[in-house]
Enzyme design. Structure first.
Site, PDB file in Angstrom:
ATOM      1  N   ASP A   1      -6.393  -7.132   3.892  1.00  0.00           N
ATOM      2  CA  ASP A   1      -7.528  -6.495   3.228  1.00  0.00           C
ATOM      3  C   ASP A   1      -8.435  -7.560   2.620  1.00  0.00           C
ATOM      4  O   ASP A   1      -9.657  -7.549   2.804  1.00  0.00           O
ATOM      5  CB  ASP A   1      -7.007  -5.546   2.139  1.00  0.00           C
TER       6      ASP A   1
ATOM      7  N   LYS B   1       3.190 -15.320   2.029  1.00  0.00           N
ATOM      8  CA  LYS B   1       3.545 -16.156   0.888  1.00  0.00           C
ATOM      9  C   LYS B   1       5.056 -16.334   0.886  1.00  0.00           C
ATOM     10  O   LYS B   1       5.762 -15.858  -0.014  1.00  0.00           O
ATOM     11  CB  LYS B   1       3.066 -15.500  -0.411  1.00  0.00           C
TER      12      LYS B   1
ATOM     13  N   ASP C   1     -12.270  -9.317   4.142  1.00  0.00           N
ATOM     14  CA  ASP C   1     -13.549  -9.296   3.411  1.00  0.00           C
ATOM     15  C   ASP C   1     -14.157 -10.695   3.374  1.00  0.00           C
ATOM     16  O   ASP C   1     -15.368 -10.868   3.548  1.00  0.00           O
ATOM     17  CB  ASP C   1     -13.357  -8.804   1.964  1.00  0.00           C
TER      18      ASP C   1
ATOM     19  N   TYR D   1       0.823  -1.214   0.000  1.00  0.00           N
ATOM     20  CA  TYR D   1       0.000   0.000   0.000  1.00  0.00           C
ATOM     21  C   TYR D   1       0.856   1.262   0.000  1.00  0.00           C
ATOM     22  O   TYR D   1       0.408   2.318  -0.422  1.00  0.00           O
ATOM     23  CB  TYR D   1      -0.916   0.037   1.234  1.00  0.00           C
TER      24      TYR D   1
ATOM     25  N   ASP E   1      -2.807 -18.036   0.476  1.00  0.00           N
ATOM     26  CA  ASP E   1      -3.833 -18.621  -0.399  1.00  0.00           C
ATOM     27  C   ASP E   1      -4.558 -19.757   0.310  1.00  0.00           C
ATOM     28  O   ASP E   1      -5.785 -19.881   0.248  1.00  0.00           O
ATOM     29  CB  ASP E   1      -3.236 -19.076  -1.749  1.00  0.00           C
TER      30      ASP E   1
HETATM   31  C1  IPM Z   1     -10.492  -1.441   3.779  1.00  0.00           C
HETATM   32  C2  IPM Z   1     -10.716  -0.783   2.445  1.00  0.00           C
HETATM   33  C3  IPM Z   1      -9.569   0.178   2.153  1.00  0.00           C
HETATM   34  C4  IPM Z   1      -8.287  -0.629   2.077  1.00  0.00           C
HETATM   35  C5  IPM Z   1      -9.743   1.058   0.901  1.00  0.00           C
HETATM   36  C6  IPM Z   1     -11.039   1.843   0.939  1.00  0.00           C
HETATM   37  C7  IPM Z   1      -8.573   1.976   0.694  1.00  0.00           C
HETATM   38  O1  IPM Z   1     -10.863  -1.751   1.470  1.00  0.00           O
HETATM   39  O2  IPM Z   1     -10.372  -0.721   4.799  1.00  0.00           O
HETATM   40  O3  IPM Z   1     -10.461  -2.682   3.848  1.00  0.00           O
HETATM   41  O4  IPM Z   1      -7.958  -1.194   1.009  1.00  0.00           O
HETATM   42  O5  IPM Z   1      -7.598  -0.700   3.081  1.00  0.00           O
HETATM   43 MG    MG Z   2     -10.957  -3.753   2.211  1.00  0.00          MG
END
Ligand code: IPM
Ligand code: MG
Length: 350
Positions: free
Chosen positions: A244, A187, A248, A136, A220
């Site tokens: 990240d 990884k 999710d 990032y 993975d």
């Molecule tokens: C998160 C989001 C952010 C990230 C974006 C909005 C920059 O996806 O907080 O998970 O990638 O960190």
């Molecule tokens: Mg995210």
């Protein structure tokens, strides 16, 4: 001094933080609350997604609660002025390197997950995501034109011993207060950063945390195990990008992305940054149907980790659970409640 600084931001951010604010005012009327512009709306009004004033206010508060940033209307903004750049600037500016993303399956929602009830019932997984390093932020990063036509894009994944050690320390400390197990995901089979990550975590474990069970897992495989058998995990520590993605995936186990809060913490004594992990959800923004629970639960984490009010955090957590038990559901959970009605449901239980 501001106790809680709200950064409502874009999309559904203002709708969900408004409900978190109502809850905050009800449960802790003594808190001083302020708001500041942030994200795309700040870019539109002030020319920057994160002004110096907003960053200074964030650093001076005890806790910062952010809604969401971004949306299609800013897709052509200069890269460093995009709402997401404001968020990355806020994270590094506040120095909040440790991102705690708990995936907890509330009992009443065990059937709301796209996974079978027996796989997710009782789930309590904590993802510890490194938040201020890795790909990032790594330099160099650019897109260049190639002489023969076409272009070439470069991102840089970079980690130092210090960065890996301090995030691993957070994971081990957390595990000691939970089920005492850490999975470290990287990884190391293909990446240098993965190799160093594994070495540093192994070293630290040997030196200071031998009492905690440690398992290394390739990222993975971690993704696959999260949907195959998520309850095997207690704490999972991983880098910025893998964190990240994996968070999710973990969020969906709990029934909806709209349920997952997060806390980003820096050095002791510095303010934490609290954010729902869902984004700005432009598709439903302004319709009043977003689930405010991730924002409300992010405030719950702020009570616990920055405001020193674990008693109130417990109370709020229980109230959310009771509201869900009573059948409160926004559309993402298969129900019909509006954002405000979900806020009402939590307030009623308080
Ligand atoms: C998160 C989001 C952010 C990230 C974006 C909005 C920059 O996806 O907080 O998970 O990638 O960190
Ligand atoms: Mg995210």
């Amino acid at each position: 001094m501001t106790d809680l600084l709200l950064l409502p931001g874009d999309g559904i951010g203002p709708e969900v933080t408004a409900q978190a604010r109502r809850v905050a005012e009800a449960i802790a009327p003594d808190l001083s609350i302020a708001e500041a512009p942030f994200g795309g709306i700040s870019f539109d009004q002030l020319g920057s997604p994160l002004t110096d004033e907003t960053l200074a206010a964030a650093k001076a508060a005890k806790a910062v609660l952010m809604g969401a940033v971004g949306g299609p209307q800013w897709k052509d903004a200069p890269r460093d002025k995009r709402p997401e750049a404001g968020l990355l600037g806020l994270r590094t500016g506040m120095g909040v390197f440790a991102n705690l993303r708990p995936a907890i399956c509330f009992q009443p929602l065990a059937d709301a997950s796209s996974l079978k009830r027996e796989l997710v019932e009782g789930l309590d997984l904590m993802i510890v995501r490194e938040l201020t390093g890795g790909v990032y932020f790594g330099q160099p990063r650019f897109i260049e034109d190639l002489p023969g036509g076409g272009r070439r894009a470069v991102d840089t994944q970079v980690y130092t011993t210090m960065e890996i050690e301090r995030i691993a320390r957070v994971a081990f400390e957390l595990a000691r207060g939970r089920r005492n197990k850490v999975h470290s995901a990287e990884k190391s089979n293909v990446m240098e950063t993965g190799l160093l990550w594994r070495e540093v975590v192994t070293d630290l474990h040997k030196r200071e945390y031998a009492d905690v069970e440690l398992e290394h897992i390739l990222a993975d495989n971690a993704a696959m195990q999260i949907v195959k058998n998520p309850k095997q995990f207690d704490v999972m520590v991983t880098d910025n990008l893998f964190g990240d993605i994996l968070s999710d995936a973990a969020a969906q186990l709990t029934g909806s992305l709209g349920m997952l809060p997060s806390a980003a913490l820096g050095a002791p004594g510095t303010p934490g940054l609290y954010e729902p992990i869902h984004g700005s959800a432009p598709d439903i923004a302004g319709r009043g149907i977003a689930n405010p629970l991730a924002a409300i639960l992010s405030f719950e984490m702020a009570l616990r980790w920055s405001l020193n009010r674990a008693d109130l955090a417990d109370k709020l957590f229980a109230a959310v659970n009771r509201a869900l038990e009573a059948g409160a559901r926004t559309p993402d959970l298969g129900g019909k409640l509006t954002t405000i009605q979900m806020g009402d449901a939590v307030l009623a239980e308080l």
